[in-house]
Design an enzyme around this catalytic site. Structure first.
Site, short mmCIF file in Angstrom:
data_model
loop_
_atom_site.label_atom_id
_atom_site.label_comp_id
_atom_site.label_asym_id
_atom_site.label_seq_id
_atom_site.Cartn_x
_atom_site.Cartn_y
_atom_site.Cartn_z
CG ASP A 39 -46.31 26.31 -15.53
OD1 ASP A 39 -46.90 27.09 -14.78
OD2 ASP A 39 -45.30 25.65 -15.19
CG HIS A 67 -54.96 29.49 -14.06
ND1 HIS A 67 -54.50 28.35 -14.65
CD2 HIS A 67 -55.85 29.09 -13.14
CE1 HIS A 67 -55.08 27.31 -14.09
NE2 HIS A 67 -55.90 27.74 -13.17
CE LYS A 354 -46.69 28.65 -24.46
NZ LYS A 354 -45.98 29.02 -23.21
CB VAL A 437 -52.99 28.80 -33.09
CG1 VAL A 437 -53.32 27.39 -33.55
CG2 VAL A 437 -54.25 29.66 -33.06
N GLY A 438 -51.87 30.65 -30.21
CA GLY A 438 -51.31 31.95 -29.82
C GLY A 438 -51.74 32.30 -28.41
P1 GTP Z 1 -50.61 26.44 -13.84
O1 GTP Z 1 -51.97 26.57 -13.24
O2 GTP Z 1 -49.54 27.18 -13.04
O3 GTP Z 1 -50.20 25.03 -14.08
O4 GTP Z 1 -50.61 27.22 -15.30
P2 GTP Z 1 -51.66 27.16 -16.49
O5 GTP Z 1 -51.83 25.80 -17.00
O6 GTP Z 1 -52.89 27.87 -16.09
O7 GTP Z 1 -50.91 27.98 -17.63
P3 GTP Z 1 -51.30 29.40 -18.13
O8 GTP Z 1 -52.73 29.50 -18.47
O9 GTP Z 1 -50.74 30.40 -17.19
O10 GTP Z 1 -50.51 29.46 -19.53
C1 GTP Z 1 -49.11 29.51 -19.60
C2 GTP Z 1 -48.67 30.54 -20.62
O11 GTP Z 1 -48.97 30.09 -21.92
C3 GTP Z 1 -49.34 31.90 -20.51
O12 GTP Z 1 -48.37 32.90 -20.73
C4 GTP Z 1 -50.35 31.89 -21.65
O13 GTP Z 1 -50.67 33.18 -22.13
C5 GTP Z 1 -49.62 31.12 -22.69
N1 GTP Z 1 -50.46 30.44 -23.66
C6 GTP Z 1 -51.59 29.73 -23.43
N2 GTP Z 1 -52.02 29.17 -24.58
C7 GTP Z 1 -51.14 29.53 -25.55
C8 GTP Z 1 -51.01 29.23 -26.95
O14 GTP Z 1 -51.79 28.49 -27.54
N3 GTP Z 1 -49.93 29.78 -27.60
C9 GTP Z 1 -49.02 30.59 -26.98
N4 GTP Z 1 -48.01 31.06 -27.69
N5 GTP Z 1 -49.11 30.88 -25.67
C10 GTP Z 1 -50.15 30.36 -24.97
#
Ligand code: GTP
Length: 448
Positions: A39, A67, A354, A437-438
């Protein structure tokens, strides 16, 4: 004594001509891997890299991953399908290392279609070697998780399917689209195996067989020998190929915090074994980490914050699992873990996602070393019992106490946020290439 003259001399092929050099892949694949417990925000980076990609591939895991990609305020959820599917030009490949629950795969596609992802039939390929997750795998997962000794899995049947694969009793996509009588016979064998193990398991065999007869026809147009397809694609020097890792290094069945791990390899080796491509085809490997650490489910977590700071991270970061909705545990960034992850994956760059979640923290800490029974640890512990006992050494940096969501260049980031990023680079010796950053697709700072 063995002579190496075979490799040094030329070899005569069947046509009498001489071959001096083996033909290998001409293109390189770009890999996105989770460096923590999943995540991390891999979806957003994959989406960025997929914009001009020819192929976007999944090599392991199943619909236990999740994702999220946000485009124009619209959220797209991916579990089994490569997130490249939202790119109208890219072909998405589900490799042999993936395990597939076919009804849930089509449900996911239906949900994506409802969000405007159309024409996917022309852009999606499924490996004939991928293993099938049946309802009995999911049911047995639930039965096991419900009892003592549950691991906190997503109950999607991923572990039991990989177990069937290793026991050589699993069924693959090629079985489903091949001679259906053979499929039926082997399916009945699989059911009796599971019923012996789990007498409480309720499988309506005839219903399942009818269901899969229908799915065989539905999936058939997407099925191909993705190994040959991938290797052919690699012969084109200019091909842009992205591999999106699911889960993450600390959930890897060999290198993760066993037994609180997933059932596949999620380290870089899975790119080769899960797609059938040689290691020389691996190019850039981007390691994605959050600016802090999270973990869903059970298992050791040395930098966990079991206090209001952890709750604050959880709330601001909206730390709930995409697949299960479970609350994620939160803590400070752990660079002992990132260095261990790097040792195995050899990241060419890091992506810090994040960072904005830390905007309101007066100070931020980074875990830099583990001590066990007073001794500095040289390596990441294999035993979860030891991991539970480690003491973490931290460095503390001042927070930036301002919103960074609007920042699009490194220079626009507040000095303290820049210092945080530079400290991570200095300690890990890995260049940071992007900073999140978001939530939205464009909320990303690119450093090079
Ligand atoms: P898995 O494959 O299950 O390990 O997940 P992942 O690594 O693909 O994570 P995913 O892309 O689902 O991102 C997790 C959450 O973080 C999502 O809700 C995204 O929208 C959010 N997100 C990603 N980058 C950022 C960021 O830079 N800032 C914020 N605030 N949220 C972010």
């Amino acid at each position: 004594m063995l002579s190496n003259s075979f490799t040094m001399s030329s070899i005569t092929n069947g046509l009498g001509t001489s071959v001096r050099k083996a033909v290998g892949p001409k293109a390189k694949v770009t890999v996105v891997l989770g460096a923590q417990w999943g995540d991390e925000g891999k979806g957003k980076l994959v989406d960025i890299l997929a914009t001009d990609a020819d192929l976007v591939c999944r090599c392991q895991g199943g619909n236990n991953a999740g994702h999220t990609v946000v485009v124009d305020s619209k959220e797209y959820f991916f579990h089994m399908v490569p997130s490249g599917l939202i790119q109208p030009k890219a072909v998405s490949v589900i490799g042999n290392g993936v395990v597939m629950h076919i009804p849930q795969f089509f449900e996911e596609l239906k949900a994506l279609e409802a969000k405007g992802v159309t024409d996917w039939e022309k852009r999606l390929l499924v490996s004939d070697r991928a293993h099938i997750v049946f309802d009995l795998h999911q049911e047995s997962d639930k039965l096991r998780e419900g009892g003592k000794g549950g691991l906190g899995t997503t109950k999607k049947g991923i572990g039991p399917t990989y177990a069937s694969k290793a026991q050589r009793i699993g069924l693959r996509i090629c079985d489903l689209v091949g001679d259906f009588e053979v499929f039926e016979k082997r399916f009945r064998g699989l059911v009796s195996h599971f019923q012996r193990l789990y007498p409480g398991l309720s499988t309506n065999i005839e219903e399942e067989i009818t269901k899969y007869k229908h799915y065989a026809e539905k999936i058939r147009p997407l099925v191909c020998d993705t190994v040959s397809y991938m290797n052919k694609a690699l012969q084109n020097e200019s091909a842009k190929i992205v591999v999106e890792g699911a889960n993450a290094l600390m959930l890897d069945i060999d290198f993760g915090t066993y037994p609180f791990v997933t059932s596949s390899n999620c380290a870089v080796g899975a790119v080769c074994t899960g797609l059938g491509i040689p290691p020389t085809a691996v190019g850039n490997v981007h390691g994605v980490t959050k600016a802090y650490t999270t973990r869903v489910g059970l298992g050791g977590f040395p930098t966990e914050l079991k206090n209001e700071l952890g709750d604050k991270m959880q709330q601001i970061g909206r730390e709930f699992g995409v697949t299960t909705g479970r609350k994620r545990r939160c803590g400070w960034l752990d660079l002992v873990m990132i260095k261990y992850s790097h040792m195995i994956n050899n990241f060419t760059s890091l992506v810090i996602a994040k960072l904005d979640v830390l905007d309101t923290f007066e100070e931020v800490k980074i875990g830099i070393a583990y001590k066990h029974k007073g001794q500095l640890m040289e390596s990441f512990p294999a035993c979860v019992e030891v991991l539970d006992e480690v003491e973490v050494e931290y460095i503390t940096l001042p927070g930036w106490l301002t919103s960074i969501e609007h920042c699009r260049t490194f220079n626009e980031l507040p000095a303290n946020a820049q210092a945080y990023i530079r400290k991570i680079e200095q300690i890990t010796q890995i260049p940071v290439q992007w900073v999140g950053v978001g939530k939205s697709r464009d909320a990303m700072v690119s450093l090079f």
